[in-house]
Design a protein around this motif. Sequence first.
Motif, PDB file in Angstrom:
ATOM      1  N   PHE A  40      11.199   8.239 -17.712  1.00 55.12           N
ATOM      2  CA  PHE A  40      11.911   9.424 -18.179  1.00 55.12           C
ATOM      3  C   PHE A  40      12.054  10.434 -17.056  1.00 55.12           C
ATOM      4  O   PHE A  40      11.105  10.713 -16.337  1.00 55.12           O
ATOM      5  N   LYS A  41      13.257  10.978 -16.914  1.00 57.82           N
ATOM      6  CA  LYS A  41      13.458  12.164 -16.071  1.00 57.82           C
ATOM      7  C   LYS A  41      13.324  13.371 -16.975  1.00 57.82           C
ATOM      8  O   LYS A  41      12.641  14.332 -16.661  1.00 57.82           O
ATOM      9  N   THR A  42      14.034  13.303 -18.109  1.00 53.45           N
ATOM     10  CA  THR A  42      13.935  14.347 -19.127  1.00 53.45           C
ATOM     11  C   THR A  42      13.769  13.680 -20.488  1.00 53.45           C
ATOM     12  O   THR A  42      14.351  12.636 -20.745  1.00 53.45           O
ATOM     13  N   ALA A  43      12.953  14.287 -21.345  1.00 56.65           N
ATOM     14  CA  ALA A  43      12.671  13.737 -22.677  1.00 56.65           C
ATOM     15  C   ALA A  43      12.995  14.775 -23.742  1.00 56.65           C
ATOM     16  O   ALA A  43      12.664  15.952 -23.585  1.00 56.65           O
TER      17      ALA A  43
ATOM     18  N   SER B  26       1.034   8.419 -24.248  1.00 59.85           N
ATOM     19  CA  SER B  26       1.738   7.461 -23.388  1.00 59.85           C
ATOM     20  C   SER B  26       1.963   8.084 -22.014  1.00 59.85           C
ATOM     21  O   SER B  26       1.628   9.242 -21.784  1.00 59.85           O
ATOM     22  N   ARG B  27       2.563   7.302 -21.117  1.00 57.80           N
ATOM     23  CA  ARG B  27       2.856   7.796 -19.771  1.00 57.80           C
ATOM     24  C   ARG B  27       4.376   7.820 -19.594  1.00 57.80           C
ATOM     25  O   ARG B  27       4.963   6.828 -19.170  1.00 57.80           O
ATOM     26  N   PRO B  28       5.039   8.942 -19.909  1.00 56.20           N
ATOM     27  CA  PRO B  28       6.499   9.006 -19.886  1.00 56.20           C
ATOM     28  C   PRO B  28       7.122   8.688 -18.532  1.00 56.20           C
ATOM     29  O   PRO B  28       8.198   8.104 -18.473  1.00 56.20           O
ATOM     30  N   GLY B  29       6.467   9.046 -17.443  1.00 61.05           N
ATOM     31  CA  GLY B  29       6.984   8.770 -16.113  1.00 61.05           C
ATOM     32  C   GLY B  29       6.879   7.308 -15.726  1.00 61.05           C
ATOM     33  O   GLY B  29       7.463   6.885 -14.743  1.00 61.05           O
ATOM     34  N   GLN B  30       6.116   6.517 -16.493  1.00 60.60           N
ATOM     35  CA  GLN B  30       5.927   5.100 -16.207  1.00 60.60           C
ATOM     36  C   GLN B  30       6.521   4.203 -17.294  1.00 60.60           C
ATOM     37  O   GLN B  30       7.059   3.154 -17.011  1.00 60.60           O
ATOM     38  N   ASP B  31       6.392   4.626 -18.564  1.00 60.05           N
ATOM     39  CA  ASP B  31       6.783   3.786 -19.697  1.00 60.05           C
ATOM     40  C   ASP B  31       8.196   4.050 -20.196  1.00 60.05           C
ATOM     41  O   ASP B  31       8.815   3.175 -20.775  1.00 60.05           O
ATOM     42  N   GLY B  32       8.672   5.278 -20.053  1.00 59.27           N
ATOM     43  CA  GLY B  32       9.989   5.629 -20.583  1.00 59.27           C
ATOM     44  C   GLY B  32       9.954   5.895 -22.077  1.00 59.27           C
ATOM     45  O   GLY B  32      10.946   5.732 -22.775  1.00 59.27           O
TER      46      GLY B  32
ATOM     47  N   GLU C 294       0.812  -1.212   0.000  1.00 52.67           N
ATOM     48  CA  GLU C 294       0.000   0.000   0.000  1.00 52.67           C
ATOM     49  C   GLU C 294       0.849   1.268   0.000  1.00 52.67           C
ATOM     50  O   GLU C 294       0.327   2.350  -0.222  1.00 52.67           O
ATOM     51  N   ILE C 295       2.139   1.132   0.249  1.00 58.95           N
ATOM     52  CA  ILE C 295       3.007   2.306   0.321  1.00 58.95           C
ATOM     53  C   ILE C 295       3.269   2.848  -1.069  1.00 58.95           C
ATOM     54  O   ILE C 295       3.627   2.115  -1.981  1.00 58.95           O
ATOM     55  N   ASP C 296       3.074   4.136  -1.222  1.00 58.89           N
ATOM     56  CA  ASP C 296       3.250   4.821  -2.500  1.00 58.89           C
ATOM     57  C   ASP C 296       4.668   5.361  -2.596  1.00 58.89           C
ATOM     58  O   ASP C 296       5.455   5.240  -1.655  1.00 58.89           O
ATOM     59  N   ARG C 297       4.997   5.985  -3.706  1.00 59.95           N
ATOM     60  CA  ARG C 297       6.303   6.624  -3.864  1.00 59.95           C
ATOM     61  C   ARG C 297       6.137   7.921  -4.650  1.00 59.95           C
ATOM     62  O   ARG C 297       5.072   8.190  -5.204  1.00 59.95           O
ATOM     63  N   TYR C 298       7.207   8.699  -4.682  1.00 60.07           N
ATOM     64  CA  TYR C 298       7.156   9.964  -5.401  1.00 60.07           C
ATOM     65  C   TYR C 298       6.943   9.727  -6.885  1.00 60.07           C
ATOM     66  O   TYR C 298       7.542   8.807  -7.449  1.00 60.07           O
ATOM     67  N   PRO C 299       6.128  10.551  -7.554  1.00 62.18           N
ATOM     68  CA  PRO C 299       5.928  10.377  -8.989  1.00 62.18           C
ATOM     69  C   PRO C 299       7.166  10.829  -9.763  1.00 62.18           C
ATOM     70  O   PRO C 299       7.899  11.710  -9.312  1.00 62.18           O
ATOM     71  N   ASN C 300       7.405  10.218 -10.906  1.00 63.07           N
ATOM     72  CA  ASN C 300       8.513  10.609 -11.767  1.00 63.07           C
ATOM     73  C   ASN C 300       7.941  11.554 -12.814  1.00 63.07           C
ATOM     74  O   ASN C 300       7.155  11.137 -13.656  1.00 63.07           O
TER      75      ASN C 300
ATOM     76  N   GLY D 248      14.115  18.151 -22.103  1.00 56.17           N
ATOM     77  CA  GLY D 248      15.564  18.287 -21.960  1.00 56.17           C
ATOM     78  C   GLY D 248      16.262  17.098 -22.585  1.00 56.17           C
ATOM     79  O   GLY D 248      15.615  16.203 -23.127  1.00 56.17           O
ATOM     80  N   PRO D 249      17.599  17.063 -22.517  1.00 50.68           N
ATOM     81  CA  PRO D 249      18.333  15.905 -23.054  1.00 50.68           C
ATOM     82  C   PRO D 249      17.888  14.623 -22.342  1.00 50.68           C
ATOM     83  O   PRO D 249      17.753  14.613 -21.127  1.00 50.68           O
ATOM     84  N   THR D 250      17.653  13.576 -23.114  1.00 44.58           N
ATOM     85  CA  THR D 250      17.058  12.340 -22.599  1.00 44.58           C
ATOM     86  C   THR D 250      17.829  11.722 -21.444  1.00 44.58           C
ATOM     87  O   THR D 250      19.022  11.487 -21.535  1.00 44.58           O
ATOM     88  N   GLN D 251      17.115  11.493 -20.333  1.00 42.28           N
ATOM     89  CA  GLN D 251      17.648  10.797 -19.162  1.00 42.28           C
ATOM     90  C   GLN D 251      16.601   9.787 -18.719  1.00 42.28           C
ATOM     91  O   GLN D 251      15.449  10.150 -18.486  1.00 42.28           O
ATOM     92  N   ILE D 252      16.995   8.520 -18.615  1.00 46.27           N
ATOM     93  CA  ILE D 252      16.074   7.467 -18.202  1.00 46.27           C
ATOM     94  C   ILE D 252      16.492   6.921 -16.843  1.00 46.27           C
ATOM     95  O   ILE D 252      17.666   6.712 -16.587  1.00 46.27           O
ATOM     96  N   VAL D 253      15.506   6.704 -15.980  1.00 50.85           N
ATOM     97  CA  VAL D 253      15.738   6.174 -14.645  1.00 50.85           C
ATOM     98  C   VAL D 253      15.058   4.814 -14.553  1.00 50.85           C
ATOM     99  O   VAL D 253      13.915   4.652 -14.976  1.00 50.85           O
ATOM    100  N   ALA D 254      15.765   3.821 -14.018  1.00 52.41           N
ATOM    101  CA  ALA D 254      15.168   2.491 -13.805  1.00 52.41           C
ATOM    102  C   ALA D 254      14.622   2.451 -12.392  1.00 52.41           C
ATOM    103  O   ALA D 254      15.338   2.712 -11.434  1.00 52.41           O
TER     104      ALA D 254
END
Length: 134
Positions: free
Chosen positions: A57-60, A113-119, A28-34, A39-45
């Motif tokens: 995506f952090k920046t797209a 699409s959902r960039p913060g979820q799909d990348g 049930e614990i949530d987390r901060y949204p991405n 900006g220059p592409t940065q992807i977070v796993a």
Amino acid sequence: MRKSIENLAGRKMTGGRKVAMRGRRKFEIDRYPNEAVVGPTQIVARRTRGNNIKAAFKTAEFANVVDKEAKKVTKSKILKVNKNPANRDYERRGVISKGAVIETESGTAVVVSRPGQDGVVNAVLVKAAAAKTS
């Protein structure tokens, strides 16, 4: 941050305090949204439930833009975020989320699409850019 989707505690209709019967479960614990910005592409796993990974995506910098009339998909550079109906603050900060209206080299497009979820940023062309004449 230990915010939860389920409202365990809260208030009664009368305004009185309700005491939670139990604490929050791990699932049930949530987390901060991405929140993806331009900006220059940065992807977070990000690790998710079941030991899976979400590429977020952090920046797209680019978007896959679908032109329904020409039946063509092009990779276009994102110039700016024009409108974001999800949140007025997102609009001001230039956050790209589902439903956001973005300005690309191809023209104005809506993110599907959902960039913060799909990348990935997939968008459908709403208004094509006028051809530049010299």
